[in-house]
Design an enzyme around this catalytic site. Structure first.
Site, PDB file in Angstrom:
ATOM      1  N   GLY C  49       0.840  -1.199   0.000  1.00  0.00           N
ATOM      2  CA  GLY C  49       0.000   0.000   0.000  1.00  0.00           C
ATOM      3  C   GLY C  49       0.870   1.242   0.000  1.00  0.00           C
ATOM      4  N   LEU C  50       0.301   2.341   0.450  1.00  0.00           N
ATOM      5  CA  LEU C  50       1.068   3.587   0.438  1.00  0.00           C
ATOM      6  C   LEU C  50       2.348   3.445   1.238  1.00  0.00           C
ATOM      7  CD1 LEU C  50      -1.672   6.319   0.713  1.00  0.00           C
ATOM      8  CD2 LEU C  50      -0.290   5.698  -1.256  1.00  0.00           C
ATOM      9  N   ALA C  51       2.266   2.821   2.410  1.00  0.00           N
ATOM     10  CA  ALA C  51       3.461   2.697   3.239  1.00  0.00           C
ATOM     11  C   ALA C  51       4.422   1.665   2.645  1.00  0.00           C
ATOM     12  CB  ALA C  51       3.069   2.320   4.666  1.00  0.00           C
ATOM     13  N   GLY C  52       3.934   0.472   2.400  1.00  0.00           N
ATOM     14  CA  GLY C  52       4.813  -0.603   1.931  1.00  0.00           C
ATOM     15  C   GLY C  52       5.359  -0.352   0.538  1.00  0.00           C
ATOM     16  N   HIS C 273     -16.700   5.522  10.636  1.00  0.00           N
ATOM     17  CA  HIS C 273     -16.993   6.626   9.722  1.00  0.00           C
ATOM     18  C   HIS C 273     -18.491   6.814   9.630  1.00  0.00           C
ATOM     19  CE1 HIS C 273     -16.821   9.236   6.298  1.00  0.00           C
ATOM     20  NE2 HIS C 273     -15.507   9.240   6.348  1.00  0.00           N
ATOM     21  N   ARG C 337     -16.077  12.879  13.167  1.00  0.00           N
ATOM     22  CA  ARG C 337     -16.589  11.561  12.802  1.00  0.00           C
ATOM     23  C   ARG C 337     -17.150  10.772  13.975  1.00  0.00           C
ATOM     24  NH1 ARG C 337     -11.788   9.564   8.627  1.00  0.00           N
ATOM     25  NH2 ARG C 337     -12.337  11.059   7.008  1.00  0.00           N
ATOM     26  N   LEU C 448      -3.337   8.874   4.601  1.00  0.00           N
ATOM     27  CA  LEU C 448      -2.473   8.857   3.421  1.00  0.00           C
ATOM     28  C   LEU C 448      -1.153   9.538   3.766  1.00  0.00           C
ATOM     29  CD1 LEU C 448      -5.075   9.764   0.650  1.00  0.00           C
ATOM     30  CD2 LEU C 448      -4.511   7.560   1.637  1.00  0.00           C
TER      31      LEU C 448
END
Lengths: 248, 249, 642
Positions: C49-52, C273, C337, C448
């Site tokens: 994902g964004l991190a990996g 959410h 939220r 993100l």
């Protein structure tokens, strides 16, 4: 409601497969198409049979994992839709639904409806990026991008890499996929230095992988869940031909 | 460091991965523009577009030439063509130059088309059990069969009105008489109609997609391609039908 | 199940001294690895994902030998792709008074003062570089007509610091990271293993030295050894069965690392959410999020009378309860939220919910359409309306939308120090999989930011300090065979039970239980009940689960069963954590700890700490280690949105 399905079953890449008929009961109109397959699979498992393997993940139309041929149409009925976004209310219970995997030589069947689409990764690896080093970027505002260029890039960048374009193309061509990426990057000023080489190497790679050549039949864009326009292909052709002329 | 200590059989596959993967050698760029062009599917389509454009240019001239049957002396037109550039190329020399260019264009056009068609067949070895009417246009799907019909027709056409072998009159240079002899027969007109309609479809998609193959996607090009294809179709069919209905005798 | 107290965590490796220069000083103090030695060092990165994805790409670029794994068929499909809203960055391009310090402050406050100051400040500092990096990669952020980047205010923030790419920000950022990764794969520095699932961590001589994985196509179980292991496997929201996570999202990687000794921090912090499409039936497999931006113009209401089943358009104005506007006059429909979610639950619990099962509230655009015109509403929300109509078959221009809260993000995760190291040396955890930056509640558009901060900038800067001691030499055969045989045993067991219930049915039951008893509101009584029922459900699972097929093939039922088995263990720890934390904070609301108005009451005197849990055995009481939180730059205050 009760539906009749004719599903492609194939136990492995080298096995021969066939269409197998199933009946699924208790389907409600607001069930998604994949939820209907979930129902079938739970029943098959309880009966000791192998469930129908199919790729899926986000189930909200963005990851690009799902995708099957439904009655001969990639991602089934409905414009600009992925398989996971279909709902059973769109299907007539009186007519059997034929479900097949994507068919293309570079997409070998792994099992049932699951195909190996890693060829598309190979195409991106061949140049579908802007070469930059982490941490070496100038300030984001150092490079303004004209709005029309930004919009062209964005429209093409929406591609989710599902492979429906290849599945639908009578030539088994991945041209729309490749063109979406070259248009995304080639429309931006950041992407200019590699623009022509990128187009060349990506097209060379898709050719080497065994995808067919594009004959602009428009089948791809008709089923593209993100509505990538055919004009991206013209742009890619332009870039490849420029590369050939310049020797990039 | 990436290794494993146990020399077990199941490890062998991974033992190979002890050093970083070699950097993939970049494919060398082919030397020379023609080779670079012919190397890719995109280049082949561009060749088809350019040769298609040459053939289209010829068709346009051919059609205008045909129409002289309504307004003047078509036999004289034939002589005029042969006299063009005669001081340089000799009488009829230009016609042979044009024929050579056309043959080259047709060969390249068809070679590329056949290679691409064979590649497409290899790319989809297994078809779909259920495949409804395609989503794209009719013209786009008939390019290959349309091309075959046109190729067969061109063979017949050359034997008919160029060599005169298959023409009921068949006298060299008597173009008007040959044409009239042909198109008095409904079946000849039917054959020409089939071929010219196939040509119209071929042109409609060919003009539109040829622009795209060359990297251009002008707006309204679909409509323009349709109009041009219609003009060519009607232009070519006007002569046989004029003969059939006795307008040209 | 009870728990035992352990020693507090002494060292978080965060530098002391002025907050503003901690990261700079830490980076300078971190040892470097000679470029020539980097290719001799192997790093396993699990998750793309964004991190990996960003971490694998950057480590590859630095010259390390990287092995990247993901369960999806392509690295590009990780669930980061589904993030809609945007990414925060303290660029102050809008010139509206934003700054690193303000982003830091907002994030600490938004996290309800349960996060580490040093980490959050670093996140705010790094945020600006993320935008530069992504733009250079060609991420097509929204732009103004002048060609400069557009920003918007998001989730009630007072400054416009959220960069976005229509409703597909996550997709565009992920594709940027994926393309950077693809470039490294092509260059040969990263080896990609898609359709491969990590099933165990290899720990040898006290260090994380590799992973045991299963090839999801062939079923082959193999071990990949390395000098460091990075887990970037996302959150565990799917413990609730229905969530906005992808179907495949799971806790297996971090849970099995936890079982190997990594501490698990704050498992009970889950974000709900408020604006999701409600459940339509028992076969529902997934909840779809509707962007929070809808609350900018939509008005939330339910009928005044319980059981009022008239169609919404036939309910007159004075019989509608615009409860958010009534309860929170100053923020109205834009409350955070957690508050919006809980209020929705409260009205539904009172029998005033709408739609199937009474689990939904109206989000009405009639006023907005009247005020702005249909065209303006369509321009702002057209794509969301279309998505809603596609799923529900109702036209939001004509009838109000129905929404209900759903699990969206988990703030908890494996405990990491300032260098993102878990408690097993050599194990690094980044992105949603760790617990580090969001405290008890995450702000919109910050997930993100954290994923990319960890992957592009933080991990690559600090991992060298650990790897400078490497290469770490051969791994003992015992460690490998022990881990491998544990995995093989697990697979064999799952296949051999041959019971009469599908893995899915256990997941559904566990999810419902967790949602009811450890969801938006937790009570002592409910949590005790959950802790009573989870072990028996787990026992039933191991007795009655039916997994067809074999282990040596693509077997999606087997994959599912393994993931559910881990959720059944994690669920228990979540309840233990929720039970022990008798305060309410952020995403954790205890009914016993609320104000007279029903707002969350935090207890800073007793709970200003991170709860890091040590695994002692399945069904055994875990050991609690405290990491006390010290606030030097920000003073904890009460969040109020009245």
């Amino acid at each position: 409601m009760k539906y009749t399905l004719r599903v492609w079953r194939q136990t492995g890449p080298t096995a021969t497969g066939s269409l197998v008929e199933y009946e699924v009961d208790d389907v409600t109109p607001d069930m998604s198409f994949l939820e209907m397959l979930d129902v079938l699979n739970e029943r098959l498992q309880l009966a000791g049979d192998a469930p129908v393997a199919f790729d899926h993940d986000c189930r909200e139309g963005i990851c690009g994992a799902c995708g099957v041929m439904i009655d001969g149409v990639a991602h089934g009925p409905g414009k600009a839709t992925t398989t996971c976004q279909l709902h059973m209310r769109q299907f007539d219970p009186a007519r059997p639904i034929v479900i097949e995997p994507w068919r293309a030589a570079p997409f070998p069947v792994v099992r049932d409806l699951v195909v190996d689409r890693s060829a598309l990764d190979r195409v991106i690896e061949a140049g579908g990026y802007i070469s930059t080093r982490t941490g070496a970027a100038p300030d984001a505002h150092a490079l303004p991008v004209a709005k029309p260029d930004a919009d062209t890039a964005f429209e093409a960048a929406a591609c989710i890499g599902c492979g429906a374009c290849v599945a639908a193309c009578p030539n088994g061509s991945s041209m729309l996929f490749t063109a979406a990426k070259t248009t995304h990057l080639g429309a931006l000023p950041q992407g200019q230095p590699e623009r022509f080489t990128r187009a060349r190497t990506m097209v060379e790679t898709q050719d080497d992988l065994g995808f067919g050549g594009c004959t602009l039949t428009g089948e791809c864009t008709a089923v593209c869940p993100k509505g990538i326009p055919l004009s991206t292909i013209a742009r890619l052709n332009h870039d490849v031909l420029t590369a050939a002329m310049r020797g990039d | 460091m990436y290794w494993t200590t146990r020399p077990r059989r199941s490890y062998r596959g991974r033992m190979a991965v002890t050093s970083p993967a070699p950097v993939r050698p970049e494919k060398p760029v082919a030397q020379g523009f023609p080779r670079r062009l012919w190397a890719s599917t995109v280049g082949k389509k561009a060749v088809m577009a350019v040769t298609g454009a040459i053939l289209f240019g010829y068709l346009l001239a051919h059609m205008i030439g045909n129409l002289t049957i309504f307004f003047g002396d078509i036999d004289g037109y034939g002589v005029f063509l042969r006299r063009l550039l005669a001081p340089v190329l000799g009488y009829g020399g230009l016609v042979w130059v044009i024929r050579a260019v056309l043959v080259l264009a047709v060969v390249l056009h068809m070679t590329a088309a056949i290679q691409l068609a064979r590649r497409s067949a290899r790319a989809r070895p297994v078809g779909y059990a259920k495949r409804p009417r395609a989503q794209g246009g009719y013209a786009a799907r008939t390019m290959r069969w349309g091309g075959v019909i046109i190729a067969l027709f061109v063979g017949y056409h050359l034997l008919d009105l160029t060599a005169g072998v298959l023409n009921p009159h068949g006298v060299d240079g008597q173009i008007h008489a040959n044409v009239v002899a042909d198109f008095r027969h409904w079946y000849v007109v039917a054959a020409y109609t089939l071929a010219v309609v196939a040509l119209g479809f071929h042109l409609r998609h060919g003009l539109w997609s040829g622009l795209r193959s060359l990297g251009r996607a002008p707006s309204r090009s679909a409509a323009a391609a349709l109009v041009v294809a219609l003009v060519i179709t009607i232009g070519f069919l006007s002569v046989p039908y004029a003969v059939l209905f006795g307008i040209v005798r | 199940m009870s728990y035992r107290e352990g020693d507090p965590i002494a060292d978080t490796r965060a530098p002391a001294g002025p907050l503003e220069t901690r990261w700079e000083r830490r980076r300078f103090a971190a040892r470097l690895v000679n470029p020539a030695n980097r290719r001799k060092l192997t790093v396993v990165v699990v998750g793309t994902g964004l991190a990996g994805g960003s971490a694998a790409a950057t480590l590859g670029e630095l010259g390390y030998n990287v092995l990247s794994f993901c369960y999806q068929d392509s690295p590009r499909r990780a669930h980061s792709i589904a993030a809609q809203g945007g990414i925060n960055a303290a660029k102050n391009y809008a010139g509206d008074g934003d700054s690193v310090h303000r982003l830091f402050h907002d994030t600490i406050k938004g996290g309800d003062f349960r996060s580490r100051e040093s980490n959050v400040h670093r996140l705010a500092e790094v945020s600006t570089s993320i935008i530069d990096q992504c733009v250079a990669q060609g991420v097509p952020f929204a732009r103004e007509y002048g060609g400069l980047l557009d920003t918007r205010s998001f989730g009630g923030a007072q400054v416009s610091r959220t960069f976005y790419a229509r409703g597909q920000t996550g997709q565009q950022l992920l594709l940027g990271a994926y393309q950077a990764l693809a470039r490294q794969i092509h260059a040969g520095t990263v080896r990609s293993h898609p359709r491969t699932e990590m099933l165990d961590l290899v720990v040898a001589d006290g260090r994380a030295r590799g992973v045991v994985v299963r090839d999801l196509v062939t079923g082959e179980i193999s071990t990949h050894l390395a000098d460091a292991v990075v887990l970037a496997t996302g959150g565990y929201g799917n413990v609730f069965h229905l969530s906005t996570n992808a179907k495949g999202c799971n806790t297996t990687a971090i849970w099995r690392a936890h079982k190997r000794g990594a501490l698990f921090a704050n498992p009970c912090y889950t974000q709900i959410h408020p604006t999701c499409i409600p459940v339509s039936g028992d076969h529902q497999s997934k909840l779809t999020l509707m962007s929070e931006s809808l609350r900018n113009d939509g008005r939330v209401w339910v009928p005044v009378q319980a059981g009022d089943d008239r169609p919404p358009n036939r309910i007159p104005e004075d019989e509608r309860d615009y409860y958010l506007e009534r309860m929170y006059p100053s923020f109205g429909n834009l409350v955070p939220r957690d508050i919006a979610s809980r209020a929705a639950k409260a009205v539904c619990d009172a029998g005033r919910g709408v739609g199937p099962g009474g689990l939904g509230v109206y989000l009405d655009f009639a006023d907005a359409i009247e005020r702005l015109g249909r065209a303006s509403v369509a321009a702002r929300y057209g794509n969301l309306f279309e998505m809603y109509q596609r799923i529900t078959d109702e036209d939001p221009y004509q009838v109000p939308m129905r929404i209900y809260p759903a699990v969206h993000y988990t703030m908890g995760g494996l405990w990491v120090d300032y260098d993102l190291r878990a408690t097993i040396p050599g194990l690094f955890v980044i992105g949603e999989a760790n617990f580090s930056d969001h405290g008890a509640n995450r702000l919109g558009a910050s997930a993100l930011m954290q994923g990319l901060a960890d992957g592009y900038f933080v991990l690559p800067a600090v991992i060298g300090d650990y790897l400078a001691d490497g290469p770490f030499g051969p791994v003992g055969a015992d460690a490998v065979s022990e881990a491998e045989s544990a995995v093989r045993d697990l697979v064999t067991t799952l296949l051999s039970i041959d019971g009469d219930r599908t893995p899915e049915s256990f997941h559904r039951e566990l999810g419902r239980l967790m949602w009811d008893l450890c969801g938006m509101e937790r009570s002592e009584e409910g949590l005790h009940k959950a802790l009573d029922r989870i072990p028996s459900l787990r026992e039933e699972f191991w007795r009655r689960v039916k997994v067809t097929g074999s282990g040596a093939e693509l077997n999606q039922a087997l994959e599912k069963a393994g993931r559910v088995a881990d959720f059944l263990e994690l669920a228990e720890l979540m309840c233990v954590d929720a039970l022990h934390r008798t305060e309410s904070c952020g995403g954790h609301f205890r009914v016993e700890s609320q104000t007279a108005d029903g707002d969350a009451r935090r207890d800073d005197d007793h709970f200003a700490y991170v709860a890091a849990w040590e695994f002692t055995g399945v069904g055994e009481p875990p050991v609690l280690h405290h990491e006390h939180l010290r606030f030097e730059a920000v003073r904890p205050t009460v969040r109020s949105y009245k």
